[in-house]
Design an enzyme around this catalytic site. Structure first.
Site, PDB file in Angstrom:
ATOM      1  CD  GLU A 199      18.502  38.501  35.666  1.00  0.00           C
ATOM      2  OE1 GLU A 199      18.296  39.560  36.297  1.00  0.00           O
ATOM      3  OE2 GLU A 199      19.318  38.421  34.733  1.00  0.00           O
ATOM      4  CB  CYS A 226      25.110  36.436  38.662  1.00  0.00           C
ATOM      5  SG  CYS A 226      25.945  38.026  38.743  1.00  0.00           S
ATOM      6  CB  CYS A 272      24.995  43.494  36.109  1.00  0.00           C
ATOM      7  SG  CYS A 272      25.631  42.815  34.579  1.00  0.00           S
ATOM      8  CB  THR A 322      21.238  41.716  35.918  1.00  0.00           C
ATOM      9  OG1 THR A 322      21.306  40.418  35.312  1.00  0.00           O
ATOM     10  CG2 THR A 322      20.844  41.610  37.372  1.00  0.00           C
ATOM     11  CG  HIS A 344      20.463  32.398  33.731  1.00  0.00           C
ATOM     12  ND1 HIS A 344      20.876  31.115  33.429  1.00  0.00           N
ATOM     13  CD2 HIS A 344      20.949  33.191  32.763  1.00  0.00           C
ATOM     14  CE1 HIS A 344      21.591  31.153  32.310  1.00  0.00           C
ATOM     15  NE2 HIS A 344      21.650  32.391  31.892  1.00  0.00           N
TER      16      HIS A 344
END
Length: 328
Positions: free
Chosen positions: A137, A107, A206, A176, A85
């Site tokens: 995140e 990521c 994403c 995301t 995250h």
């Protein structure tokens, strides 16, 4: 109960579903670190939001902590891994100050948002982040910049009420794993209120989140009920449940494991859609299908809406090991 007594059930399996490249990479990093350095390997925050995955890694010797100060002094040389995250800048700074060896499993698509936010801040803009308060995140992205440089907007109402320091000097980034539709509505409000706001070419949501939502949108109107395999603290999984409901499937529920299924919700159904959040392993999807197969005569079909062939590199220090263990 013999086969003739079982009601028939058509299962439509969403594809793509389940693990995304960022989650796959993060789990590999923990696995390979355990192979290379041995236990314990510390992981700051759940590597991905899935109890089954976390428990599996814990059994191999991963130790999950929420903050670095929970790592005992005697294990200060053990590797510590940052979750997929992402983390605030203060976290690697603290690790360096304590001479810790850390591996970053953030990521790459989250890192891209961090870089974007920093670039806009360097250009003198204040940042608007669309996301969910308290999600790791969001904490990580907000922690890329000094306090006051980045403001969180969660809803259309927030976007309408938001008062920036300088309306002509704004940039937008997003978490995301949001709902594509919700985010578009918020972006519309911000763009109409602040026409000069700098927005990403493509929203930061994403590819995996977008693809999984599209698959659910396609399947949900065709079925009597929808199951999303995932964890309640997984943002992308919860969004899939909402997408299913909005797409016309009234019984759209989140299930962590087969044992969590509330069978009263599925009495009398003849069709079922199944998807899985980006941090849910396929083994759990199979477990849910098996549970239905015990009660119904199932016919499984796969509804493909996109092909995914994205993979992210793991840190160089673990790469030789990756080749040796057959991941490459």
């Amino acid at each position: 109960m013999d086969m003739t007594d079982k009601p028939k059930l058509d299962i439509l399996l969403c594809a793509p579903r389940g693990f995304c490249a960022g989650v796959d990479r993060a789990i590999q990093i923990v696995d390979l670190a355990l192979k290379k350095y041995g236990a314990p390997v510390y992981v700051r925050h759940e590597i991905v939001h899935n109890k089954y995955v976390v428990d599996g890694l814990r059994a191999k010797g991963a130790v999950f902590v929420e903050e670095l100060d929970e790592i005992p002094e005697k294990d200060i040389d053990a590797p510590v891994i940052f979750s997929a995250h992402g983390v605030a800048r203060s976290v690697p700074a603290e690790a360096k100050a304590r001479n810790m060896f850390y591996l970053d499993a953030t990521c790459p698509l989250v890192t891209k948002v961090h870089v974007e936010a920093q670039r806009h801040a360097e250009d003198g803009r204040d940042i608007v982040l669309i996301g969910h308060k308290g999600h790791p995140e969001v904490i990580g992205t907000m922690g890329q910049l000094p306090p006051g440089k980045i403001s969180l907007v969660e809803t259309v109402d927030d976007a309408e009420a938001f008062t920036p320091r300088d309306p002509n000097n704004l940039a937008l980034v997003t978490q995301t794993t949001l709902s594509v539709d919700d985010t578009s509505a918020i972006v519309l409000v911000l763009k109409s209120r602040f026409p000069s706001i700098a927005v990403p070419h493509k929203e930061d949501i994403c590819y995996a989140t977008t693809n999984r939502q599209e698959a659910v949108k396609k399947v949900a109107p065709q079925v009597d009920a929808m199951i999303v395999v995932g964890a309640p603290n997984s943002s992308n999984s919860m969004r899939l449940v909402e997408v299913g409901e909005r797409a016309g499937c009234k019984v759209s529920v989140l299930v962590q494991r087969a044992k969590d299924i509330d069978w009263t919700l599925f009495e009398g159904i003849s069709s079922l859609g199944i998807s899985a959040g980006a941090s849910a392993p396929e083994a759990l999807v199979e477990e849910v299908i098996d549970a239905f197969a015990a009660r119904f005569e199932v016919n499984v079909e796969i509804a493909v809406t996109a092909e995914e062939n994205i993979a992210f590199n793991i840190p160089r220090i673990l790469r030789e090991l990756e080749v040796a263990s057959g991941h490459a």
